[in-house]
Design an enzyme around this catalytic site. Structure first.
Site, mmCIF file in Angstrom:
data_model
loop_
_atom_site.group_PDB
_atom_site.id
_atom_site.type_symbol
_atom_site.label_atom_id
_atom_site.label_comp_id
_atom_site.label_asym_id
_atom_site.label_seq_id
_atom_site.Cartn_x
_atom_site.Cartn_y
_atom_site.Cartn_z
ATOM 1 N N SER A 90 -9.250 1.361 8.110
ATOM 2 C CA SER A 90 -8.771 0.863 9.401
ATOM 3 C C SER A 90 -7.621 -0.102 9.168
ATOM 4 O O SER A 90 -7.133 -0.731 10.088
ATOM 5 C CB SER A 90 -9.901 0.161 10.153
ATOM 6 N N LYS B 142 0.820 -1.220 0.000
ATOM 7 C CA LYS B 142 0.000 0.000 0.000
ATOM 8 C C LYS B 142 0.853 1.269 0.000
ATOM 9 O O LYS B 142 0.403 2.342 -0.406
ATOM 10 C CB LYS B 142 -0.910 0.024 1.225
#
Lengths: 312, 312
Positions: B75, B50
């Site tokens: 989250s 990511k």
């Protein structure tokens, strides 16, 4: 021990082992206040540095000796290492294991083609069983840590570290039977530039720490450390090397070993066994000593039973 | 999408990310009956791929936009990635997190310098909280997976794989929000030689599998998969790319995910999160399809809660 002997050893075993990577972590450096170089022997073949010594010991045998096979007694990584090294070199490997050794360890040895002889779980029973195989098969006994060829094979870990980072101030290794720390000390003496070698040892199995103080080989009485690879004692071949070339030994508590292992798993994202974490735990415990230094840390192996590992 | 755009992306983000190693394992090859190349994004900065998309998205903003900051709701790994990427680029990062997010995840975001806004644990509440920050701070919203610059950043994983192994027959990635599989598909389309891209998806969160069949974006109803990074749905930007360039999607059971994860930990000696194991599980499940092929497998990340991981 001269430079050429170590160079020859490295060249001899190189086709049969991995030159393992060296990991670094900014976060762990900040935590330790030092520059750390983790030598990842958990990525070694069969998952531990033991492969190096096993390969070297077998390669130093004559063709006739190799044909008759090798034997050792071990319930740990050396059993697997000798079995795999022997398999890769087409040599029979007889492994003496206590009858209460975990099935997973027996299966691993069998998986690498080792021929297991079971015996009672005492040192005397193991030695007797190994001696019988030596007598019957003419096989050569190879000790997991107290054998010069094993020590020389182990020395190649430190050689690779110093080859990549010649300016290391110190190298820290776990201390069990003494084969790794002795080999590392030889490598550092010959290839380092004033590079100290320091051992990390569980407090509850501090035989090497006590041995360096008393000047004779001390033993552990059934030590119950999570670092199960470090329960063994030094031997008459590695102890003189350790006395001469190892700077000192740092003892760490069980909780410190678990905490260090957890940091390695969480931050480096690698699986290392508790014994491996002892060297890093020693660095974290004595931060003032290592402050701002370039520190090699040998992560000795990664063979853990995932079902039984506990971090809390 | 042209080649130059991808090359520019790779060059743009390279100072801020790791070019991660590619691991191989003889034993896992034998098990899969194929030649496997594991791209280890668990070793990426902050522990997941990511980071690549987050860095690229921020770098594509104007200086004025960067000064006003970035915002996302997540989250999971993208929250941490955006926080760290922003920190490294001196940009404020506003992270909207549900008030029931685990403390360990909040702490990680705070540790990377992210500014957390808590909200209720519904999609509507998250979107509303993010919109408020966009309005108030003039910050730019960056979606974790449905953003072209994020997808382009993610594409660099596949580019590195194909750069090292141009002859791969296929690349398998986990599928969650679709950002990784879409980026990989672009990379493969442009840099591969007839290299198929295949997605692995948990059976209980098989929205992408169903979307490719129905031709429209399908959703998951609160899927309870151990692969917690793969619970999200596709988006309108990545879905057309997936439709055009992804060959097919393989769904795997929860037990198969755990078994694949265990093999990766035990054999590669690396820590990967359950979502990472989904791609490998897909290969093990469809062995006939992958037989004798050169298969790239993207291990997406290594952020696990060691205290809660269970292998049995």
């Amino acid at each position: 021990m001269d430079k050429q002997t170590l160079l020859d050893t490295s060249q001899r075993i190189s086709p049969y082992i991995h030159s393992t990577p060296i990991f670094t972590s900014q976060l762990l450096d900040e935590m330790a206040d030092a520059k750390l170089f983790f030598k990842c022997e958990n990525f070694q073949k069969m998952g531990a540095f033991k492969m190096r010594g096993a390969v070297n010991a077998i390669l130093q045998l004559t063709a006739a000796q190799q044909e008759r096979g090798v034997v050792t007694h071990s319930s740990g990584n050396f059993a697997q290492a000798l079995a795999l090294a022997a398999k890769n070199l087409n040599v029979p490997a007889y492994i003496v294991m206590p009858d209460n050794a975990p099935k997973v360890k027996k299966d691993a040895v069998l998986g690498y083609g080792g021929i297991i002889t079971e015996c009672k779980s005492t040192i005397a029973a193991r030695e007797e069983a190994a001696a019988k195989i030596v007598a019957k098969k003419g096989a050569t006994f190879i000790h997991p840590s107290n054998d010069l060829n094993v020590i020389l094979g182990n020395a190649t870990v430190g050689m690779e570290l110093l080859n990549a980072h010649p300016d290391l101030d110190m190298i820290v290794t776990p201390v069990g039977g003494g084969g790794l720390v002795a080999g590392t000390a030889l490598a550092s003496h010959i290839f380092g530039t004033d590079c100290k070698v320091i051992g990390g040892e569980p407090k509850v199995a501090d035989d090497a720490f006590r041995s360096l103080i008393s000047g004779q080989i001390e033993t552990n009485m059934a030590p119950n450390t999570i670092a199960d690879g470090l329960r063994t004692n030094l031997g008459d071949i590695n102890f003189p090397i350790i006395q001469q070339y190892v700077d000192h030994i740092i003892c760490v508590e069980e909780a410190e070993i678990i905490q260090a292992m957890r940091l390695l798993w969480e931050r480096l994202k690698i699986v290392v066994e508790p014994s491996s974490a002892v060297a890093f735990a020693a660095v974290l415990k004595n931060k003032a000593y290592f402050k701002d230094k370039l520190v090699g840390i040998i992560l000795s192996g990664g063979n853990v039973d995932l079902e039984n590992i506990k971090f809390s």
